[in-house]
Design a protein around this motif. Sequence first.
Motif, PDB file in Angstrom:
ATOM      1  N   UNK A 177       0.830  -1.208   0.000  1.00 31.45           N
ATOM      2  CA  UNK A 177       0.000   0.000   0.000  1.00 31.45           C
ATOM      3  C   UNK A 177       0.864   1.257   0.000  1.00 31.45           C
ATOM      4  N   UNK A 178       1.917   1.252   0.820  1.00 29.88           N
ATOM      5  CA  UNK A 178       2.799   2.421   0.879  1.00 29.88           C
ATOM      6  C   UNK A 178       3.642   2.568  -0.379  1.00 29.88           C
ATOM      7  N   UNK A 190     -13.163  13.914   2.971  1.00 30.01           N
ATOM      8  CA  UNK A 190     -13.031  12.745   2.111  1.00 30.01           C
ATOM      9  C   UNK A 190     -12.178  11.651   2.726  1.00 30.01           C
ATOM     10  N   UNK A 191     -11.778  10.693   1.898  1.00 32.27           N
ATOM     11  CA  UNK A 191     -11.002   9.552   2.354  1.00 32.27           C
ATOM     12  C   UNK A 191      -9.559   9.952   2.626  1.00 32.27           C
ATOM     13  N   UNK A 192      -8.981   9.315   3.609  1.00 32.02           N
ATOM     14  CA  UNK A 192      -7.582   9.567   3.927  1.00 32.02           C
ATOM     15  C   UNK A 192      -6.904   8.303   4.421  1.00 32.02           C
ATOM     16  N   UNK A 217      -1.254  12.251   8.646  1.00 34.11           N
ATOM     17  CA  UNK A 217      -1.872  12.025   7.342  1.00 34.11           C
ATOM     18  C   UNK A 217      -0.813  11.681   6.298  1.00 34.11           C
ATOM     19  N   UNK A 218      -1.041  10.582   5.570  1.00 29.93           N
ATOM     20  CA  UNK A 218      -0.135  10.167   4.504  1.00 29.93           C
ATOM     21  C   UNK A 218      -0.640  10.670   3.160  1.00 29.93           C
ATOM     22  N   UNK A 219      -1.936  10.495   2.916  1.00 31.83           N
ATOM     23  CA  UNK A 219      -2.517  10.934   1.648  1.00 31.83           C
ATOM     24  C   UNK A 219      -4.019  11.083   1.831  1.00 31.83           C
ATOM     25  N   UNK A 220      -4.596  12.007   1.062  1.00 31.84           N
ATOM     26  CA  UNK A 220      -6.042  12.199   1.085  1.00 31.84           C
ATOM     27  C   UNK A 220      -6.563  12.149  -0.343  1.00 31.84           C
ATOM     28  N   UNK A 245      -5.828   7.341  -1.586  1.00 28.48           N
ATOM     29  CA  UNK A 245      -5.856   6.606  -0.324  1.00 28.48           C
ATOM     30  C   UNK A 245      -6.523   5.247  -0.511  1.00 28.48           C
ATOM     31  N   UNK A 246      -7.698   5.255  -1.133  1.00 30.34           N
ATOM     32  CA  UNK A 246      -8.404   3.988  -1.355  1.00 30.34           C
ATOM     33  C   UNK A 246      -7.657   3.116  -2.357  1.00 30.34           C
TER      34      UNK A 246
END
Length: 386
Positions: free
Chosen positions: A109-110, A186-188, A223-226, A230-231
Amino acid sequence: MKIPVGSGPVRLSLVESEDEESVRTVVRTLLADRCASDDVAAASDGRHGLSAPLWRSLAVDLGLAGLLVPEEAGGAGAGAREAGTVLEELGSAVAPVPFLTSAVIATSALVHLMSAESADQHAVRDTLAAAASGGSVLTLLLPWSTDPSGPVFTVREEPDGLRGEATPVAGADAGTFLVPALGADGAGLWLVDRAAVQVTPAVALDMTRPLATVRLDGAPARLVVRGPAAEEAVRTGLLTGAGVLASEQVGLAQWCLAETVSYLTVRRQFGRVVGGFQAIKHRLADLHIAVEGARAAARYAAATLADEPDDAPVAVAVAASVCGEVAVRAAEECVQLHGGIGMTWEHPAHLRLKRAVADQVALGTPVRHRARLGGLVGIVPDGECR
């Protein structure tokens, strides 16, 4: 000694490359020396602290923690083929280590986010570097049954932090959680330290892969990404995990087949070697064919994940549909054909049966993957195949 990893592209083939053979040999040798069945049984009962030293040997001494991490981030720069080879051996030994949850699912994922402009690259690379060095264990905070197309948001982003829970979670003894969450913006995807969450052990059939309920009550996070990335990253991790989990199931099934054949060639009944009875021969021949078919499906899934990502969703769905059921069948045959000794706790067959049954519901059941496969190839709408 670090495992050797080649620098050139791997041809899409079901035949093992020299690098994969080398990886297999090194991992098998270490497991034979430090992961005996008696030690695994003792560890699953809480009588032997096998997990931590074994993971240290695999993660640090062999460099497996960073197997899928690119070289520029401190890893080996290998792919799903090598990961599948490692998991075949880990599945065969029922090794109680977080390779699948940390070095494959969370790491994949990363790694996917390394090409995302919207991601915090410092957070991504620092986390990957720590994981690759063996200094940190990662876990994607989702129920262990989540399949690559299932719901991935069980946590909410609130003004005071992250709130929600996931259960059951595999690898919950990790030091860092990768948490998908939904909020007003939103998603994060967030990084959360273990100290900020509540971990409650859950009852697990397979104690070599413990489960837990993980709860966040206003947990501080980075937070890594929004946004859509992210999904996408989460689903990439789940798809990779489901694809190479098939290799673990094949390794387990192969151990059960080999152990059963070995036993039946020396066990005598009614004055004859049991393996000489025709009915037994037929059962073993059928099981051998099933295991080899599962091996082909698992290797093709790993190969597409590494070299043909557009084909990976179909290949993974096929492998996940087949390999889980074959592993359970092989483990059941192993227990039954060993007779009375196979029913005892002293024989390691029960360890494989528990892992096989637990794996069959991990990252999506075979039924769910067949339903997904029907949608992917246009036979039926996704979700209608039962």
